[in-house]
Write an enzyme that holds these catalytic residues in place. Structure first.
Site, PDB file in Angstrom:
ATOM      1  CB  ALA A 506      -0.925  -0.002   1.217  1.00  0.00           C
ATOM      2  CB  ALA A 507       4.100   2.193   1.460  1.00  0.00           C
ATOM      3  N   PRO A 508       3.180   4.393  -0.815  1.00  0.00           N
ATOM      4  CG  PRO A 508       3.598   6.456  -1.830  1.00  0.00           C
ATOM      5  CD  PRO A 508       3.601   4.982  -2.099  1.00  0.00           C
ATOM      6  N   GLY A 509       0.593   5.126  -0.064  1.00  0.00           N
ATOM      7  CA  GLY A 509      -0.794   5.320   0.341  1.00  0.00           C
ATOM      8  C   GLY A 509      -1.630   6.157  -0.589  1.00  0.00           C
ATOM      9  N   GLY A 510      -1.138   6.518  -1.764  1.00  0.00           N
ATOM     10  CA  GLY A 510      -1.942   7.321  -2.682  1.00  0.00           C
ATOM     11  C   GLY A 510      -3.164   6.569  -3.184  1.00  0.00           C
ATOM     12  CG  ASP A 529       4.266  -1.370   2.864  1.00  0.00           C
ATOM     13  OD1 ASP A 529       4.045  -1.142   1.668  1.00  0.00           O
ATOM     14  OD2 ASP A 529       5.410  -1.360   3.369  1.00  0.00           O
ATOM     15  CG  ASP A 556       6.237 -10.785   2.562  1.00  0.00           C
ATOM     16  OD1 ASP A 556       5.891 -10.191   1.524  1.00  0.00           O
ATOM     17  OD2 ASP A 556       7.271 -11.468   2.649  1.00  0.00           O
ATOM     18  CG  ASP A 572       1.168  -0.009  -6.938  1.00  0.00           C
ATOM     19  OD1 ASP A 572       1.597  -0.292  -8.072  1.00  0.00           O
ATOM     20  OD2 ASP A 572       1.398   1.072  -6.361  1.00  0.00           O
ATOM     21  CB  CYS A 625       4.932   2.748 -11.786  1.00  0.00           C
ATOM     22  SG  CYS A 625       6.172   2.164 -10.610  1.00  0.00           S
TER      23      CYS A 625
END
Length: 686
Positions: A506-510, A529, A556, A572, A625
């Site tokens: 999940a980080a950074p949470g956007g 995370d 994990d 992600d 990404c």
């Protein structure tokens, strides 16, 4: 003539004069012992002399006996006497006692009559000196009980000292308590030797332990307190005690050197530098521009510096190398800064950091470049197009060659140009706390240009922002900073109010906070995370945006197990990040082609676990990404093959057709003016 090998036992006079002859031969090489001829060999004479010197009366050396003489009848040598009684029996002189002689000498001097003095220089008899020699003084310092024996008695012949020697040998071996006590008692007088037989442990009193050693206290040092830019005392310190990396350019050297010498990411290092510095708004903007610009055009800058550097530029000291890069970047890419001012600033920084010698080197190289800036030669496109694009657009050669084989030279060159452009910032409006109109009015008041997004109505495209965290709308939760490609992935998941969403990695949470906003803060969003520090960042954003439906779990993604299955699982996955080179230019220099295969295996492990967390009829969204097919389209095909209970849900039903192809979401920097990203939506069969 007498035989030189036969000793003359009948002539005792010759034997008595023999030692004198030997002394004369010792000091006179030409002297000859008596009874020897002048033409006698040297070896025989020396052997004859050794035999006569070492032989005892009435006894012959073995090598001097006549040939054939029997030595079995020879009388054995008598043992060496060990004490004074044996010496007297054998008629040997008594051992000389210097201490006894000294005592007798003192007694004679004390009883001698005094002599009458006269003018002729006669003097009275002096009294003997009372101090003892140094070796006698050391002997007198010893315990008296260990020296209570007659001076003429051999220590080895006294039983008491023999017992002490035996006890010293036994101390090296393990002893019982009784034997240890006996050794203590034996150190006393010999009259109590029989008391050992009546010893008992009840009446034993151990000896007192030695006094404790006094250790002097350690000295106290008053070290100066550690100060930081956040400390109010930092500004009160003189400039000589502050950091050598002063100003925006000094901070840029420090950030670039740390990124090059470690595995730290550029955006994290720059964020920490800005948070702890006291730079004003203009210097902060200059620092951001220098750091990103140098990292973005590093290959081209190094090409120019290598041509003017005498030696291997790669082996240059890191701060000196980055100082020259910063100066050259200002000369080649920034038009508002005078070239000579940029050079002078770098030279002064290096003079403080490394001394005048390094500063003179930097000054000579940079000024030589200034005089020949129009005569620099670059690789020719006709000779090697890939090498030309690698240098001119500052990308690794393997990356250019890889993209050119996939997209062609023309599309590759457009992609490289897009990666080197200054990225534009995308703001995502939080409709739960603010609205679009209020945010646009605030931007107009700050004279910040903004444009509408082509793909999402909640997004606003603005220019580069400085100190956005200090804005009041940001602190009140009106908006968040997020690229359009990341927002499109959440739109592809299409979360609804009341659903349960699990966001792996999940980080950074956007994406996590955007899911909660689309769900109207109703339902449950579980942010998973591996690192607790990253979850703290999500919690800060959740409080700032005033969201309450987010739960954070440390775990994990490859082995996380939920209590119940979710409606939507968002993956992600960690990737190479080659779609974000405009915002993160350091990735191009840190990533190697060999690192892509391990990432592919990691992504498949996460996908396999995520498939078990989706309820029947639920949705699994996979996103990256990057623009590499091994991590995007090939992973989607592998997942459908390995998990036939899932089907591909076409992305065209949720997103604009411009960003979709073959039912998958795919964006490119040079085509869609966003980060390169990928998304696939899978639905589990009921």
């Amino acid at each position: 003539m007498a035989d030189p090998q036969q000793p003359n036992s009948q002539n005792p006079q010759s034997q008595q004069s023999q030692p004198q002859n030997q002394r004369s031969s010792k000091h006179n090489r030409n002297a000859r012992p008596q009874g020897q001829q002048g033409n006698q060999p040297r070896e025989e004479r020396s052997r004859d002399q050794r035999g006569k010197n070492q032989s005892q009366p009435n006894q012959q050396r073995r090598d001097e006996r006549p040939h054939g003489e029997d030595i079995r009848n020879e009388k054995p040598r008598e043992p060496r006497p060990q004490n004074e009684q044996q010496r007297q029996q054998h008629g040997r002189p008594q051992t000389h006692d210097y201490k006894r002689d000294q005592q007798q000498r003192r007694e004679r001097h004390q009883g001698a009559p005094q002599l009458q003095g006269s003018s002729g220089g006669q003097r009275q008899h002096e009294q003997p000196r009372q101090e003892e020699p140094r070796h006698e003084q050391r002997r007198s310092d010893r315990p008296q009980q260990r020296d209570q024996r007659p001076a003429n008695v051999n220590p080895q012949s006294e039983p008491r000292y023999e017992r002490q020697d035996q006890r010293r040998e036994q101390r090296s071996e393990p002893q019982s308590q009784h034997s240890i006590v006996r050794s203590y008692r034996n150190d006393g007088d010999d009259q109590n030797e029989d008391a050992d037989e009546s010893f008992s442990h009840d009446n034993f009193i151990p000896p007192a332990p030695p006094p404790a050693r006094k250790v002097p206290p350690a000295p106290e040092f008053n070290f100066p307190p550690v100060v930081s830019p956040k400390n109010p005392e930092y500004n009160a310190l003189p400039s000589s005690e502050k950091s050598l990396y002063t100003g925006a350019r000094g901070a840029a050297i420090r950030v670039l050197s740390r990124v090059e010498q470690s595995d730290s990411y550029l955006d994290k290092v720059l964020e920490n530098e800005l948070a702890g510095s006291d730079l004003n708004a203009l210097d902060r903007a200059l620092l951001t521009e220098l750091v990103h610009g140098v990292m973005r055009w590093q290959s081209k800058l190094d090409w120019v510096l290598t041509g003017f550097y005498h030696g291997e530029f790669v082996k240059c000291i890191t701060p000196v190398k980055n100082a020259m890069r910063i100066a050259l970047y200002q000369v080649m890419f920034l038009s508002k800064i005078p070239p000579f001012a940029a050079v002078n600033e770098s030279v002064e920084l290096i003079k403080r950091l490394k001394g005048a010698r390094s500063a003179n080197l930097v000054n000579a190289i940079l000024r030589n470049i200034l005089h020949n800036i129009t005569n620099i030669r670059y690789p020719h496109r006709e000779e090697d197009a890939h090498r030309y694009m690698s240098i001119m657009y500052s990308h690794p050669f393997w990356m250019v060659k890889r993209w050119a084989a996939r997209y062609g030279d023309e599309a590759t060159e457009s992609l490289l140009k897009a990666n080197n452009e200054r990225p534009k910032i995308m703001l995502r409006i939080n409709t739960l706390q603010g609205n679009r109109q209020e945010l646009m009015e605030f931007l107009d008041g700050q004279q910040i240009k903004h444009w509408d997004s082509l793909y999402e109505e909640r997004l606003l495209l603005v220019g580069s922002l400085a100190s956005v965290r200090e804005w009041e709308p940001y602190q009140r939760g009106w908006f968040s900073v997020q690229d359009a490609s990341a927002a499109l992935v959440v739109k592809l998941a299409n979360p609804q109010a009341g659903q349960t969403v699990i966001d792996l990695c999940a980080a950074p949470g956007g994406k996590t906070t955007f899911c909660a906003e689309l769900m109207q803060d109703k339902g449950k969003v579980i942010a998973v995370d591996k690192y607790t520090g990253k979850l703290n960042v999500i919690q800060e954003n959740m409080k700032r945006l005033q969201l309450t439906c987010i739960e954070m779990v440390s775990g994990d993604a490859r082995s996380y197990k939920a209590k119940e299955r979710a409606d939507i699982v968002l993956v992600d996955a960690p990737c190479s990040g080659l779609g974000t080179l405009a915002k993160k230019p350091d990735i191009r220099w840190k990533l190697e082609i060999e690192q892509i295969s391990p990432l592919v295996r990691l992504q498949r492990e996460i996908l396999a676990n995520a498939a078990t967390l989706v309820k029947p009829g639920g949705t699994l969204v996979y996103s990256t990404c990057t623009i590499e097919p091994e991590e995007n389209t090939q992973q989607a095909a592998w997942f459908l093959e390995q998990f036939p209970e899932f089907t591909l849900d076409a992305a065209e039903q949720y997103l604009p057709a411009e960003v979709c192809k073959d039912g998958l979401m795919q964006t490119f920097p040079h085509v869609h003016q966003t980060d390169g990203a990928f998304g696939a939506r899978f639905v589990r069969k009921k």
